[in-house]
Design an enzyme around this catalytic site. Structure first.
Site, mmCIF file in Angstrom:
data_model
loop_
_atom_site.group_PDB
_atom_site.id
_atom_site.type_symbol
_atom_site.label_atom_id
_atom_site.label_comp_id
_atom_site.label_asym_id
_atom_site.label_seq_id
_atom_site.Cartn_x
_atom_site.Cartn_y
_atom_site.Cartn_z
ATOM 1 N N SER A 186 0.869 -1.187 0.000
ATOM 2 C CA SER A 186 0.000 0.000 0.000
ATOM 3 C C SER A 186 0.897 1.226 0.000
ATOM 4 O O SER A 186 2.062 1.148 0.443
ATOM 5 C CB SER A 186 -0.861 0.008 1.262
ATOM 6 O OG SER A 186 -1.374 1.311 1.510
ATOM 7 N N TYR A 199 -2.521 -1.000 10.402
ATOM 8 C CA TYR A 199 -2.466 -1.200 8.945
ATOM 9 C C TYR A 199 -1.146 -0.664 8.376
ATOM 10 O O TYR A 199 -0.449 -1.351 7.623
ATOM 11 C CB TYR A 199 -3.661 -0.499 8.296
ATOM 12 C CG TYR A 199 -3.784 -0.738 6.804
ATOM 13 C CD1 TYR A 199 -4.424 -1.883 6.307
ATOM 14 C CD2 TYR A 199 -3.257 0.161 5.887
ATOM 15 C CE1 TYR A 199 -4.540 -2.102 4.942
ATOM 16 C CE2 TYR A 199 -3.367 -0.053 4.517
ATOM 17 C CZ TYR A 199 -4.017 -1.182 4.054
ATOM 18 O OH TYR A 199 -4.126 -1.395 2.690
HETATM 19 P P1 NAD Z 1 -11.143 -6.416 -0.239
HETATM 20 O O1 NAD Z 1 -11.724 -6.310 1.119
HETATM 21 O O2 NAD Z 1 -12.062 -6.425 -1.405
HETATM 22 O O3 NAD Z 1 -10.181 -7.681 -0.375
HETATM 23 C C1 NAD Z 1 -9.471 -8.255 0.690
HETATM 24 C C2 NAD Z 1 -9.693 -9.744 0.620
HETATM 25 O O4 NAD Z 1 -8.885 -10.377 1.613
HETATM 26 C C3 NAD Z 1 -11.159 -10.121 0.910
HETATM 27 O O5 NAD Z 1 -11.616 -11.011 -0.080
HETATM 28 C C4 NAD Z 1 -11.075 -10.811 2.271
HETATM 29 O O6 NAD Z 1 -12.059 -11.818 2.459
HETATM 30 C C5 NAD Z 1 -9.674 -11.410 2.186
HETATM 31 N N1 NAD Z 1 -9.153 -11.774 3.511
HETATM 32 C C6 NAD Z 1 -9.215 -11.062 4.663
HETATM 33 N N2 NAD Z 1 -8.678 -11.760 5.667
HETATM 34 C C7 NAD Z 1 -8.257 -12.933 5.138
HETATM 35 C C8 NAD Z 1 -7.616 -14.075 5.683
HETATM 36 N N3 NAD Z 1 -7.315 -14.165 6.988
HETATM 37 N N4 NAD Z 1 -7.320 -15.109 4.847
HETATM 38 C C9 NAD Z 1 -7.626 -15.047 3.528
HETATM 39 N N5 NAD Z 1 -8.244 -13.998 2.967
HETATM 40 C C10 NAD Z 1 -8.548 -12.943 3.766
HETATM 41 O O7 NAD Z 1 -10.119 -5.191 -0.352
HETATM 42 P P2 NAD Z 1 -8.995 -4.858 -1.446
HETATM 43 O O8 NAD Z 1 -8.913 -3.398 -1.488
HETATM 44 O O9 NAD Z 1 -9.219 -5.598 -2.707
HETATM 45 O O10 NAD Z 1 -7.681 -5.383 -0.696
HETATM 46 C C11 NAD Z 1 -6.735 -6.243 -1.308
HETATM 47 C C12 NAD Z 1 -5.334 -5.839 -0.877
HETATM 48 O O11 NAD Z 1 -5.040 -4.547 -1.415
HETATM 49 C C13 NAD Z 1 -5.155 -5.717 0.641
HETATM 50 O O12 NAD Z 1 -3.901 -6.262 1.000
HETATM 51 C C14 NAD Z 1 -5.165 -4.219 0.869
HETATM 52 O O13 NAD Z 1 -4.460 -3.858 2.015
HETATM 53 C C15 NAD Z 1 -4.489 -3.746 -0.405
HETATM 54 N N6 NAD Z 1 -4.709 -2.336 -0.740
HETATM 55 C C16 NAD Z 1 -5.958 -1.856 -1.030
HETATM 56 C C17 NAD Z 1 -6.117 -0.518 -1.344
HETATM 57 C C18 NAD Z 1 -7.456 0.076 -1.672
HETATM 58 O O14 NAD Z 1 -7.547 1.306 -1.762
HETATM 59 N N7 NAD Z 1 -8.507 -0.704 -1.870
HETATM 60 C C19 NAD Z 1 -5.001 0.336 -1.375
HETATM 61 C C20 NAD Z 1 -3.745 -0.194 -1.075
HETATM 62 C C21 NAD Z 1 -3.608 -1.527 -0.763
#
Ligand code: NAD
Length: 262
Positions: A186, A199
């Site tokens: 991130s 986080y």
């Molecule tokens: P999201 O909530 O759609 O996806 C996260 C996924 O991780 C979900 O499907 C959830 O069920 C799964 N998950 C959570 N705990 C888990 C576990 N213990 N075991 C297996 N799966 C698990 O959100 P996203 O934005 O798609 O996030 C994906 C990645 O991107 C994350 O690592 C997040 O930190 C990172 N990220 C997101 C953003 C953003 O703005 N959306 C920005 C930077 C980084």
């Protein structure tokens, strides 16, 4: 002729709340790219693949010819729907439930993927979550949960993947390297984030974990990289874009004047 990836062409137009006027800015254009099967024969695990960024990565890997294990921790229906979508495009996929913060679950997932696909070539370390609170009100449970999934979960999956890559070695007919890991980090691996100390600490940890592993395993022809996204419209950060007020606050931080779409 280049073709647009099917999911990009069919993706519903996002409903973007607008109270600020950016109508004079050029409209975003989805690049038209050819779906070349560059990953044909490669086997991939995408953690947290039933929603958001992981879902789109799993689809893109499928379109590029990889066989995909769709990891999920809850919501079996959504994971199965994801598998059906991949299979609908003619790709090979199956869903596997595993909590990435559990050493036992992760070991079993890799075993299941070896049984199903024979090996693993690509790990997308994507699963992640937030549990926000001011630092003086954050419970140890909240701290441990976020570090456990976002950081320890990425370590456990990377460790299993590297064991498999080293066991198998390079197959030149499939890929020039023994394996690839992409950690989804991130912008908060570098940018402090008040109110989200667990986080930000987890993503800062991912940054140096990724770089240290990359340095260690490079001689084995294993590539380890990360992607550090800014704001992407997914369930994890819905409170940042769910109302025009929240969305406009968010846009103050984004020179491009739009949120990313997964
Ligand atoms: P999201 O909530 O759609 O996806 C996260 C996924 O991780 C979900 O499907 C959830 O069920 C799964 N998950 C959570 N705990 C888990 C576990 N213990 N075991 C297996 N799966 C698990 O959100 P996203 O934005 O798609 O996030 C994906 C990645 O991107 C994350 O690592 C997040 O930190 C990172 N990220 C997101 C953003 C953003 O703005 N959306 C920005 C930077 C980084």
């Amino acid at each position: 002729m280049p073709t647009m990836p099917p999911e990009a062409a069919n993706r519903p137009k996002p409903k973007i709340p607008h109270s600020q006027d950016f109508s004079d800015l050029p409209k975003p254009v989805v690049p038209k790219t050819e779906n070349r099967k560059l990953l044909k024969g490669q086997k991939a695990i995408v953690t947290g693949a039933s929603s958001g960024i992981g879902r789109s990565i799993a689809l893109a890997l499928g379109h590029a010819g990889a066989d995909v294990c769709v990891n999920y921790v809850a919501g079996e229906d959504k994971a199965q729907a994801m598998v059906n979508e991949l299979r609908g495009h003619g790709h090979t996929a199956f869903a596997y439930r595993a909590d990435v913060s559990s050493e036992e679950d992760v070991a079993k997932m890799f075993e299941a993927v070896r049984d199903e696909f024979g090996t693993v070539d690509i790990l997308i370390n994507n699963a992640g979550l937030q549990s926000d609170a001011p630092v003086d009100q954050m419970t140890l449970t909240q701290w441990n949960k976020v570090i456990g999934v976002n950081l320890t979960g990425q370590f456990l999956c990377a460790r299993e993947a590297i064991r498999e890559f080293k066991r198998r070695g390079v197959r030149p007919e499939i890929s020039c390297c023994a394996g690839k890991i992409i950690c989804i980090s991130s912008v908060h691996e570098k940018i402090p984030w008040a109110g989200h100390v667990n986080y930000a600490a987890s993503k800062g940890g991912v940054m140096l974990m990724m770089k240290s592993i990359a340095q260690e395993v490079a001689p084995y022809r294993i590539r380890v990289n990360s992607i550090a996204p800014g704001a992407i419209r997914t369930p994890i950060n819905m409170q940042a874009w769910d109302t025009p007020e929240h969305y406009n606050e968010l846009l103050k931080l984004i020179p491009y004047k739009r949120i990313g779409e997964p």
